[in-house]
Design an enzyme around this catalytic site. Structure first.
Site, PDB file in Angstrom:
ATOM      1  N   GLY A 160       0.843  -1.387   0.064  1.00 35.61           N
ATOM      2  CA  GLY A 160       0.017   0.060   0.249  1.00 35.61           C
ATOM      3  C   GLY A 160       0.584   0.806   0.130  1.00 35.61           C
ATOM      4  N   ARG A 161       0.268   2.036   0.405  1.00 30.13           N
ATOM      5  CA  ARG A 161       1.146   3.571   0.251  1.00 30.13           C
ATOM      6  C   ARG A 161       2.429   3.412   0.972  1.00 30.13           C
ATOM      7  NH1 ARG A 161      -4.192   4.785   1.859  1.00 30.13           N
ATOM      8  NH2 ARG A 161      -5.269   6.098   0.496  1.00 30.13           N
ATOM      9  N   ILE A 162       2.609   2.842   2.625  1.00 27.35           N
ATOM     10  CA  ILE A 162       3.842   3.218   3.687  1.00 27.35           C
ATOM     11  C   ILE A 162       4.569   1.939   2.828  1.00 27.35           C
ATOM     12  CG2 ILE A 162       4.257   2.452   5.771  1.00 27.35           C
ATOM     13  CD1 ILE A 162       2.122   3.276   6.652  1.00 27.35           C
ATOM     14  N   ARG A 190       1.177  -2.222  12.318  1.00 24.81           N
ATOM     15  CA  ARG A 190       0.976  -3.247  13.806  1.00 24.81           C
ATOM     16  C   ARG A 190       0.619  -3.915  14.305  1.00 24.81           C
ATOM     17  NH1 ARG A 190      -1.641   1.400  13.324  1.00 24.81           N
ATOM     18  NH2 ARG A 190      -3.656   1.958  13.749  1.00 24.81           N
ATOM     19  N   GLU A 200      -0.118  -1.635  23.502  1.00 28.17           N
ATOM     20  CA  GLU A 200       0.850  -0.807  23.501  1.00 28.17           C
ATOM     21  C   GLU A 200      -0.078   0.103  25.069  1.00 28.17           C
ATOM     22  OE1 GLU A 200       0.885   1.381  19.770  1.00 28.17           O
ATOM     23  OE2 GLU A 200       1.554  -0.772  18.664  1.00 28.17           O
ATOM     24  N   HIS A 254       5.361   3.658  19.546  1.00 30.96           N
ATOM     25  CA  HIS A 254       4.612   3.879  18.068  1.00 30.96           C
ATOM     26  C   HIS A 254       4.809   5.125  17.743  1.00 30.96           C
ATOM     27  CE1 HIS A 254       0.411   2.315  16.614  1.00 30.96           C
ATOM     28  NE2 HIS A 254       0.817   3.345  16.027  1.00 30.96           N
TER      29      HIS A 254
END
Ligand code: GLV
Length: 314
Positions: free
Chosen positions: A156-158, A233, A262, A281
């Site tokens: 995807g974008r990342i 994630r 987290e 994060h």
């Protein structure tokens, strides 16, 4: 007058400006009770909510809402929201992709270099006044980045932005994802990627299919001088399996910005591992990006309330 619930203060003045744009009564979460309960207590008359990834928006909350039109999350990820249920109740769910892609890819690339070149270990040696030997040909050798193979899982974008950075570092890039993307990068099957990558980088979003996607069996296929990197994630990796694999020296190390739970519990074994770099994060954590996210999240909210299309919706 619209009633809007906002769970966190956000960078920039965008939230305050809502009042200049629509007739709204904005209620901020006050930290007095837990946020889930606060949402349940206040959502009945709310038209819109502006939340972050900390707030789990489940059926219980959605069922309490009588007027809700929009859930605007200040995040790209939306695994904290029961999106299907919200949509079934005609509630639009919006998020903030794109503006955080580059900051997140920078951070992921950064922790990858940090673990392989042992930057944190080196920093700690100096800060703990433990740098005693002179320059030495064998001192603190790490692994190179350039010329190595990076295997990106998810394009995807990342994933794409990580590939751009890897390109600049002269890495060989391969990727696997459920569907082939229209990119000029070698698409390979997952086993090939795991067996041939020096760096396996997770760039997936979390959903039912990707929960614990990386388990012991898959990590076991990785090269034993390779690294596992994750900045999307935590629940995509079975953390216990990763800890086991690290203990068994199945891989060389890991760099993680996200965790199954987290904040990370203080007795998590990952904390003591020198070959593991951990950050709390921080993917989108720059003032520039967090401000842009606020702008997008507020625009999304206002657009829906005004009967227009949001910039991004799920
Ligand atoms: C961060 O993790 C996000 O989903 O925006």
């Amino acid at each position: 007058m619209y009633r809007i619930l906002v769970t966190r203060e956000l960078p920039g003045n965008y939230v305050n400006e809502i009042k200049n744009k629509i007739d709204a009564n904005i209620l901020f979460y006050d930290n007095k009770i837990n946020v889930h309960q606060w949402l349940i207590d206040n959502i009945e008359d709310a038209d819109g909510i502006l939340i972050t990834l900390n707030e789990k928006i489940d059926k219980e909350i959605i069922d309490k809402a009588r007027k809700l039109k929009v859930i605007s999350t200040y995040s790209v990820g939306y695994d904290h929201i029961d999106v299907d249920y919200a949509k079934s109740k005609n509630v639009t769910v919006t998020n903030t992709p794109e503006v955080l892609t580059d900051a997140t890819a920078d951070l992921i690339f950064g922790i990858m270099i940090t673990v392989s070149r042992r930057i944190i270990e080196g920093n700690e040696i100096i800060k703990n006044n433990q740098w005693e030997s002179q320059w030495n040909p064998y001192y603190m050798l790490g692994s190179e980045i350039h010329g190595k193979t990076i295997g990106i899982i998810g394009m995807g974008r990342i994933g794409n932005a990580i590939a751009k950075r890897a390109n600049g570092f002269d890495m060989k890039i391969i990727y696997y994802s459920k569907h082939r993307h229209d990119v000029n990068i070698d698409y390979v099957d997952l086993n090939y990627l795991l067996k041939n990558s020096d760096f396996v980088v997770i760039a997936l979003d979390l959903n039912n299919e990707t929960y614990h996607f990386m388990d012991y069996g898959k990590i076991k296929l990785m090269k034993n001088n390779s690294y596992l990197i994750n900045g999307t994630r935590g629940k995509i990796i079975n953390e216990n399996d990763l800890i086991r694999a690290l203990n068994e020296k199945i891989i060389e190390g890991a760099a993680l910005d996200v965790f199954e739970n987290e904040p990370l519990s203080h007795d998590n074994p990952l904390i003591k591992m020198k070959n593991v770099v951990l950050t709390p994060h921080l993917g989108s954590a720059t003032l520039e990006t967090r401000s842009k996210m606020a702008e997008v999240a507020v625009k999304n909210l206002l657009n829906v309330l005004n009967g227009n299309e949001p910039l991004y919706k799920l």
